[in-house]
Design an enzyme around this catalytic site. Structure first.
Site, mmCIF file in Angstrom:
data_model
loop_
_atom_site.group_PDB
_atom_site.id
_atom_site.type_symbol
_atom_site.label_atom_id
_atom_site.label_comp_id
_atom_site.label_asym_id
_atom_site.label_seq_id
_atom_site.Cartn_x
_atom_site.Cartn_y
_atom_site.Cartn_z
ATOM 1 N N SER A 29 0.879 -1.218 -0.199
ATOM 2 C CA SER A 29 0.004 -0.118 -0.056
ATOM 3 C C SER A 29 0.929 1.234 0.158
ATOM 4 C CB SER A 29 -0.588 0.105 1.435
ATOM 5 O OG SER A 29 -1.311 1.411 1.604
ATOM 6 N N TYR A 33 -2.712 -0.961 10.409
ATOM 7 C CA TYR A 33 -2.702 -1.035 9.017
ATOM 8 C C TYR A 33 -1.099 -0.707 8.394
ATOM 9 C CZ TYR A 33 -4.151 -0.845 4.044
ATOM 10 O OH TYR A 33 -4.529 -1.234 2.668
HETATM 11 P P1 NDP Z 1 -11.915 -5.431 0.108
HETATM 12 O O1 NDP Z 1 -12.411 -5.186 1.477
HETATM 13 O O2 NDP Z 1 -12.687 -4.992 -1.013
HETATM 14 O O3 NDP Z 1 -11.795 -7.102 0.144
HETATM 15 C C1 NDP Z 1 -11.036 -7.836 0.951
HETATM 16 C C2 NDP Z 1 -10.949 -9.426 0.398
HETATM 17 O O4 NDP Z 1 -10.063 -10.002 1.590
HETATM 18 C C3 NDP Z 1 -12.314 -10.086 0.383
HETATM 19 O O5 NDP Z 1 -12.401 -10.903 -0.676
HETATM 20 C C4 NDP Z 1 -12.276 -10.746 1.878
HETATM 21 O O6 NDP Z 1 -13.154 -11.954 1.904
HETATM 22 C C5 NDP Z 1 -10.967 -11.131 1.956
HETATM 23 N N1 NDP Z 1 -10.457 -11.449 3.291
HETATM 24 C C6 NDP Z 1 -10.441 -10.630 4.394
HETATM 25 N N2 NDP Z 1 -9.978 -11.299 5.388
HETATM 26 C C7 NDP Z 1 -9.797 -12.797 5.025
HETATM 27 C C8 NDP Z 1 -9.148 -13.495 5.643
HETATM 28 N N3 NDP Z 1 -8.858 -13.989 7.127
HETATM 29 N N4 NDP Z 1 -9.139 -15.001 4.985
HETATM 30 C C9 NDP Z 1 -9.401 -14.976 3.564
HETATM 31 N N5 NDP Z 1 -9.973 -13.955 2.908
HETATM 32 C C10 NDP Z 1 -10.063 -12.629 3.613
HETATM 33 O O7 NDP Z 1 -10.322 -5.038 -0.147
HETATM 34 P P2 NDP Z 1 -9.639 -4.452 -1.216
HETATM 35 O O8 NDP Z 1 -9.743 -4.872 -2.598
HETATM 36 O O9 NDP Z 1 -9.619 -2.724 -1.143
HETATM 37 O O10 NDP Z 1 -8.096 -4.568 -0.787
HETATM 38 C C11 NDP Z 1 -7.562 -5.590 -1.148
HETATM 39 C C12 NDP Z 1 -5.897 -5.313 -0.787
HETATM 40 O O11 NDP Z 1 -5.429 -4.305 -1.166
HETATM 41 C C13 NDP Z 1 -5.753 -5.469 0.853
HETATM 42 O O12 NDP Z 1 -4.220 -6.097 1.014
HETATM 43 C C14 NDP Z 1 -5.577 -4.033 0.874
HETATM 44 O O13 NDP Z 1 -5.012 -3.567 2.164
HETATM 45 C C15 NDP Z 1 -4.769 -3.480 -0.078
HETATM 46 N N6 NDP Z 1 -5.229 -1.976 -0.730
HETATM 47 C C16 NDP Z 1 -6.177 -1.523 -0.909
HETATM 48 C C17 NDP Z 1 -6.151 -0.346 -1.274
HETATM 49 C C18 NDP Z 1 -7.559 0.515 -1.471
HETATM 50 O O14 NDP Z 1 -7.606 1.795 -1.529
HETATM 51 N N7 NDP Z 1 -8.606 -0.281 -1.637
HETATM 52 C C19 NDP Z 1 -5.023 0.522 -1.452
HETATM 53 C C20 NDP Z 1 -4.067 0.028 -1.192
HETATM 54 C C21 NDP Z 1 -3.656 -1.296 -0.675
HETATM 55 P P3 NDP Z 1 -14.609 -11.787 2.356
HETATM 56 O O15 NDP Z 1 -15.423 -11.154 1.098
HETATM 57 O O16 NDP Z 1 -14.992 -13.253 2.504
HETATM 58 O O17 NDP Z 1 -14.988 -10.962 3.567
#
Ligand code: NDP
Length: 257
Positions: free
Chosen positions: A148, A161
């Site tokens: 990130s 985070y």
């Molecule tokens: P979302 O909240 O849209 O999606 C998160 C995903 O992770 C979901 O599929 C969720 O599954 C899954 N998940 C969460 N906990 C677990 C677990 N314990 N085991 C398995 N799956 C899990 O997140 P984003 O798409 O926004 O973010 C994705 C990645 O990108 C993250 O690492 C985030 O930190 C990073 N990121 C995001 C940014 C942004 O602006 N959005 C910017 C920079 C980095 P379920 O649907 O079943 O809960």
């Protein structure tokens, strides 16, 4: 004959947390580039919905799904073993699953600190280690850890985070130190502010939204599709001598003050 360095046809890729958001976009992008993709998440219904959607687009033989908790060592081992057994040799792992938790540090419960660290950082170690056990035997594999801009920058209210994403940078380096000589390339993608469910409340906040636009040289939020090209690059032979790097995809945010 010209060789397409970006060709990932038939390579098996596991993308954690790919039932929605950035992970889903990366999964779709890798499938569009020819990969066989294994989706992952916690909520089985949402995961199945995404599997069905992508299977309709790319064919059921190209899209698989396996729900498991990436913070659970045994579940991670079982999940990776399932991929190897039921789908094929794991070529690409994208450690994408992550959570956010916004609260001032003085009010932060230790349980929440640990939950965010476990989900964003420990998970990459757990799933990465299981993937590496198989990849090292074959002398090849790609691990892409999702970092990130908070890998480099801090903001109030998101201490766990920020700590977890800083940790992802050095975990990427640690994996490189131990596994690069075994033929693995481990790198990280650091997305800037991307419009997803995780950030919808920030997009809706007028003051925050205009701060983001002013703070980003490209003057826009990122889209999940912005992450796809770099992910294909890092999953393919086009990046075979790229080791231990963090690639910022942030519209220039981390290059200016
Ligand atoms: P979302 O909240 O849209 O999606 C998160 C995903 O992770 C979901 O599929 C969720 O599954 C899954 N998940 C969460 N906990 C677990 C677990 N314990 N085991 C398995 N799956 C899990 O997140 P984003 O798409 O926004 O973010 C994705 C990645 O990108 C993250 O690492 C985030 O930190 C990073 N990121 C995001 C940014 C942004 O602006 N959005 C910017 C920079 C980095 P379920 O649907 O079943 O809960």
């Amino acid at each position: 004959m010209t060789v397409n360095l970006f060709d990932i046809s038939s390579r098996v890729a596991l993308v954690t947390g790919s039932s929605r958001g950035i992970g889903k976009a990366i999964a779709r992008g890798l499938a569009a580039a020819g990969a066989v993709v294994v989706l992952n998440g916690l909520d089985e219904e949402r995961l199945e919905g995404t599997r069905a959607e992508l299977a309709a687009e790319f064919g059921a033989e190209k899209i698989f799904a396996r729900a498991f908790d990436v913070t659970d060592a045994q579940a991670a081992a079982d999940g990776v073993a399932w991929v190897e057994r039921e789908v094929g040799p794991l070529w690409v792992l994208v450690n994408n699953a992550g959570v956010q938790h916004r609260v001032p540090m003085l009010d932060l419960a230790v349980e929440d600190w640990e939950r965010v660290l476990r989900t964003n950082l420990t998970s990459a170690f757990l799933v990465g280690r299981e993937a590496a056990r198989h990849m090292i035997k074959r002398g090849a594999g790609k691990i892409i850890n999702i970092a990130s801009v908070q890998t480099d920058l801090a903001r109030p209210t998101i201490a766990p985070y920020t700590a977890s994403k800083g940790g992802i940078r050095n975990l990427t380096r640690a994996m490189t130190a131990e596994w690069a000589a075994e033929g693995l390339q481990i790198n990280a993608i650091a997305p800037g502010y991307i419009h997803t469910e995780m950030t919808q409340n920030l997009v809706d906040d007028e003051a925050f939204n205009s701060w983001i636009l002013g703070r980003t040289p490209a003057h826009r939020w990122g889209t999940v599709e912005d992450i796809v090209g770099p992910a294909i690059w890092l999953a393919s032979d086009a990046s075979n001598f790229v080791n231990g790097q963090v690639v910022f995809i942030d519209g220039g945010m981390t290059t200016v003050v």
